[in-house]
Scaffold this active site. Structure first.
Site, PDB file in Angstrom:
ATOM      1  N   GLU A  94      19.183  37.442  39.847  1.00 48.14           N
ATOM      2  CA  GLU A  94      19.978  37.708  41.038  1.00 48.14           C
ATOM      3  C   GLU A  94      19.223  37.523  42.350  1.00 48.14           C
ATOM      4  O   GLU A  94      19.814  37.119  43.349  1.00 48.14           O
ATOM      5  CB  GLU A  94      20.561  39.132  40.973  1.00 48.14           C
ATOM      6  CG  GLU A  94      21.548  39.366  39.848  1.00 48.14           C
ATOM      7  CD  GLU A  94      22.824  38.544  40.002  1.00 48.14           C
ATOM      8  OE1 GLU A  94      23.129  38.119  41.128  1.00 48.14           O
ATOM      9  OE2 GLU A  94      23.504  38.316  38.976  1.00 48.14           O
ATOM     10  N   SER A 370      63.402  24.416  17.692  1.00 47.13           N
ATOM     11  CA  SER A 370      64.698  24.119  18.302  1.00 47.13           C
ATOM     12  C   SER A 370      64.953  24.867  19.600  1.00 47.13           C
ATOM     13  O   SER A 370      65.950  24.600  20.270  1.00 47.13           O
ATOM     14  CB  SER A 370      65.817  24.414  17.304  1.00 47.13           C
ATOM     15  OG  SER A 370      65.806  23.454  16.274  1.00 47.13           O
TER      16      SER A 370
END
Length: 792
Positions: A94, A370
């Site tokens: 960091e 479908s």
């Protein structure tokens, strides 16, 4: 000469003065601008620095549901109890120059850019640890120049007020690690069930890599990504001389899964909360700010309906799930607004309590079967070609590019109306309707409804999607809701607004768009109402509730003859829309959806929709002025007269202003159905061959009969000349022979009468979508009735 020199000096002095004034102006303007930017900067507050503001989620009624991380878990630690190697793991990835800068580090920004280029994006971040503490605890998440200036200003002030150890301790106690864990102490317990003081280098590196993206590097869900991120941290520690290369390599070889402790559990609304987080991330919110930014997040959640959905997803007496591996995904949303009310993401209660687990309602991409027919076939045909619900389509043999398509009952039904084809879910009429559309019309219609397809082949017309495309219950719920909302489409959403600690409010409701004309929406809805009343979806019917819906199943892999891979039901009222998918995560010969299990999607829909609709007055769908009802004489396709028997009258819908034919003849675009034309020519050639073959059989038959007659005559002559045979024997022998001869001839005639057309075609192949439940009855009406009997 002197005069010229004096002029040059004066010009130079004027230039110096002008330049000075310009720089002075810029300095003053810049100073004033910076002053304006930092004027409303919040003061350093020790309470805020030590305790970030947790974001809160509210339901549709504004009641608090939970902290965004579920049950908040904090275990503050003192920096004195954090091993130096654990501290260095966070510093390395960091802010490697943390001990040297004064809050803002320009060299750090350049170094981070170089590290990202050399080792991959994310190797190092640009902000210092001090800046991150400020950003996570004091400022809003907006990415603006003003916020960056305030962040840098506060970081400089913070470095003057606190020591490096104090700042690092604040950072380690406030960052979010995922799974509800705030701070390093909670993270060590959640992931490893350890105290911070006992963390190894490998474990420390794994934790140090999480804050950048806790969900993306979640070691429970994505161990490989977590391991890659850990490797970046270890490489950074080695590069900055925090550990030796040998220790770094040793830590890299430790498997992530071997380090982890069991997952954490959260509240019963976790599936919905997870989707809220995903939605906000997709809209540009930062994950760390979602957890630590003090946001008030107002959602569309109906807590009572969500709890009931969780209950029925686990299985009830009315919904008999076959086994624990059988999966389901459900989305219930408001038909008019697109607001999601409940999500059934996983049947496993333990999985539902795990943050950011797999969601079968929002994450899957499966073939729709479908349920796609109103979207790719009949909807576009009405929208662009203004077909009526009585449009006649010939259900006949259809082969495209060597692929023969079939209906679920294995039969052809001749001329059928669009309504009958949709209600009984015949496949061939759906494909032929799709072929009548222009090339991009079907894709455009689907895109208007939130379904963006890479391709649109004929197999897509019945839901046989390729690997590039697929849909989720969330997609299908959003799409079908538009049919029930007069053609207005709302993208499904779970967050209505977000309020920042500063009081700023961001509205996030979905805006409606016109996806189709109101006549298309109503005519599709009217046909889908019949699907529920008398078609394949009767099991989902709810007495007294006007609703429409569609079933869908898909073909299983080879080796499974009586089952399917996916089973769907999508239905809607004027108030709610629900989409349900059921099936197995992976389909095999041991795990597939059989005919009995295919009913579960309809049963789930019925249970959830019934519960959501109770005590609510649900209006029926209103016919718009653009649609007119016409009574048709089914015997001739003309408008019914006063003399037409009621048994021959059917009421159909037409787009107002279109011509109502006096005789119904189906229109076929030969240019768009070239394959069908070629197939017709093949059929004609085959018929000729059969006629020729039949003629040859007749000739062979005549020859055999002639030979048999001649043989009989010779035998009779020989028998009459046999003087030693008795008259009684002669009388008995002749009838027997005559009878046998006639019997043989009769058998051969019956055999020759067999039509080759009646023989099953061994060359038939499976279609991409095996529609509804198979039925081998001869009559389509009988087939449909049998299906309904099974459902009841």
């Amino acid at each position: 000469m002197k005069r010229s020199t004096r002029r040059k000096k004066r010009r130079f002095i004027k230039f110096i003065i002008a330049t000075f004034l310009i720089f002075l102006s810029l300095f003053i303007i810049g100073g004033l601008s910076l002053f304006a930017l930092v004027q409303d900067t919040p003061e350093l507050s020790e309470d805020q620095l030590q305790n970030p503001i947790t974001s809160v989620i509210y339901d549709k009624d504004g009641k608090k549901v939970a902290n965004i991380a579920g049950v908040e878990h904090r275990l503050p630690v003192s920096i004195d109890n954090v091993p130096i190697e654990v501290q260095n793991a966070f510093i390395a990835i960091e802010d490697a120059r943390f001990q040297k800068h004064s809050g803002v580090d320009l060299k750090r920004i350049g170094g981070a850019l170089l590290a990202n280029l050399e080792e991959g994006w994310g190797a190092e971040g640009g902000s210092t640890i001090t800046q991150q503490v400020v950003k996570n605890t004091l400022l809003s998440p907006e990415k603006t120049f003003k916020r960056k200036v305030q962040e840098a200003y506060l970081a400089l002030q913070m470095e003057k007020k606190y020591s490096k150890d104090q700042i690092l301790e604040m950072y380690l106690n406030t960052i979010y690690f995922g799974h509800g864990a705030y701070g390093l102490g909670a993270a060590a317990e959640v992931y490893f069930n350890k105290d911070v003081s006992d963390l190894t280098v490998s474990e420390a590196a794994l934790l140090a890599g999480l804050p950048q993206r806790p969900s993306g590097y979640n070691p429970f869900k994505y161990p490989e990504e977590a391991a890659n991120r850990r490797e970046l941290v270890l490489s950074a520690m080695e590069r900055h001389n925090f550990i030796s290369s040998d220790r770094a390599e040793e830590a890299k070889t430790t498997e992530v899964e071997s380090l982890l402790s069991p997952k954490q559990k959260n509240n019963s609304y976790q599936v919905f909360i997870d989707y809220v987080i995903e939605e906000l991330l997709a809209k540009g919110f930062e994950e760390n700010q979602l957890y630590n930014g003090g946001l008030e997040i107002y959602t569309t959640l109906d807590t009572e309906t969500q709890s009931y959905t969780n209950e029925v997803m686990t299985g009830t007496d009315t919904i008999p799930f076959p086994d624990e591996a059988f999966k389901a995904g459900v989305v219930l949303m408001d038909t008019k607004t697109g607001a999601i009310r409940a999500i059934g993401g996983n049947r496993d209660p333990e999985s539902n309590e795990v943050q950011r687990g797999f969601n079968f309602a929002t994450d899957i991409k499966r073939q729709p079967g479908s349920t796609i027919k109103p979207i790719l076939d009949y909807g576009p045909a009405i929208e662009y070609n203004k077909w009526s619900t009585y449009q006649q389509i010939k259900d006949e043999k259809l082969e495209i590019d060597g692929k023969e398509f079939k209906n679920y009952d294995g039969r052809f039904h001749g001329m059928v109306s669009m309504r009958e084809a949709l209600v009984k879910s015949y496949n061939i009429p759906a494909i032929k309707t799709f072929l009548e559309l222009e090339e991009e019309q079907a894709k455009q219609f689907a895109a208007n409804l939130g379904i963006n397809l890479e391709h649109a082949y004929p197999s897509y017309a019945i839901g046989g999607f390729g690997d590039e495309d697929g849909v989720s219950p969330l997609d299908m719920a959003g799409t079908y809701a538009a049919f029930g909302n007069n053609g207005q489409y709302h993208e499904p959403y779970a967050v209505t607004k977000v309020e920042y600690p500063t009081g700023e409010v961001q509205q996030l409701q979905s805006e409606g768009i016109k996806a189709m004309n109101d006549y298309t929406a109503y005519m599709i809805t009217d046909m889908l109402k019949d699907v529920v009343e008398e078609g394949t979806g009767t099991l989902a019917k709810i007495d007294g509730l006007p609703m429409a819906g569609k079933t869908g199943t898909t073909n299983p892999p080879e080796g499974i003859t009586n089952g399917s891979t996916d089973s769907w039901f999508v239905g809607y009222t004027t108030e709610y829309t629900a989409a349900v998918w059921t099936g197995y995560e992976t389909t095999s010969t041991e795990q597939f959806v059989n005919q009995e299990d295919a009913r579960i999607s309809r049963l789930l829909f019925k249970e959830i929709m019934s519960h959501a609709s109770q005590n609510i007055e649900t209006a029926d769908f209103t016919k718009p002025a653009s649609v007119e009802e016409v009574q048709i004489d089914m015997r001739n396709g003309k408008v019914a007269s006063h003399h037409t028997p009621s048994s021959s009258i059917v009421t159909e819908l037409f787009v107002k202003g279109t011509t109502i034919p006096t005789e119904y003849i189906p229109v076929q675009k030969q240019t768009t159905n070239e394959n069908a034309k070629q197939q017709e020519e093949k059929d004609q050639e085959k018929e000729k061959e059969q006629v020729e073959k039949k003629k040859e059989q007749e000739k062979e038959k005549e020859k055999k009969e002639k030979a048999e007659n001649e043989g009989n005559q010779k035998k009779e002559k020989q028998e009459s000349n046999d003087k030693n045979a008795s008259d009684r024997d002669k009388k008995e022998e002749k009838p027997d022979k005559d009878t046998n001869s006639k019997s043989e001839q009769k058998d051969k005639k019956e055999e020759n009468k067999k039509d080759p057309k009646d023989e099953p075609d061994s060359n038939q192949t499976e279609q991409p979508d095996s529609d509804e439940e198979p039925n081998n009855k001869d009559e389509s009406k009988e087939s449909n009735e049998n299906d309904n009997e099974e459902e009841d």
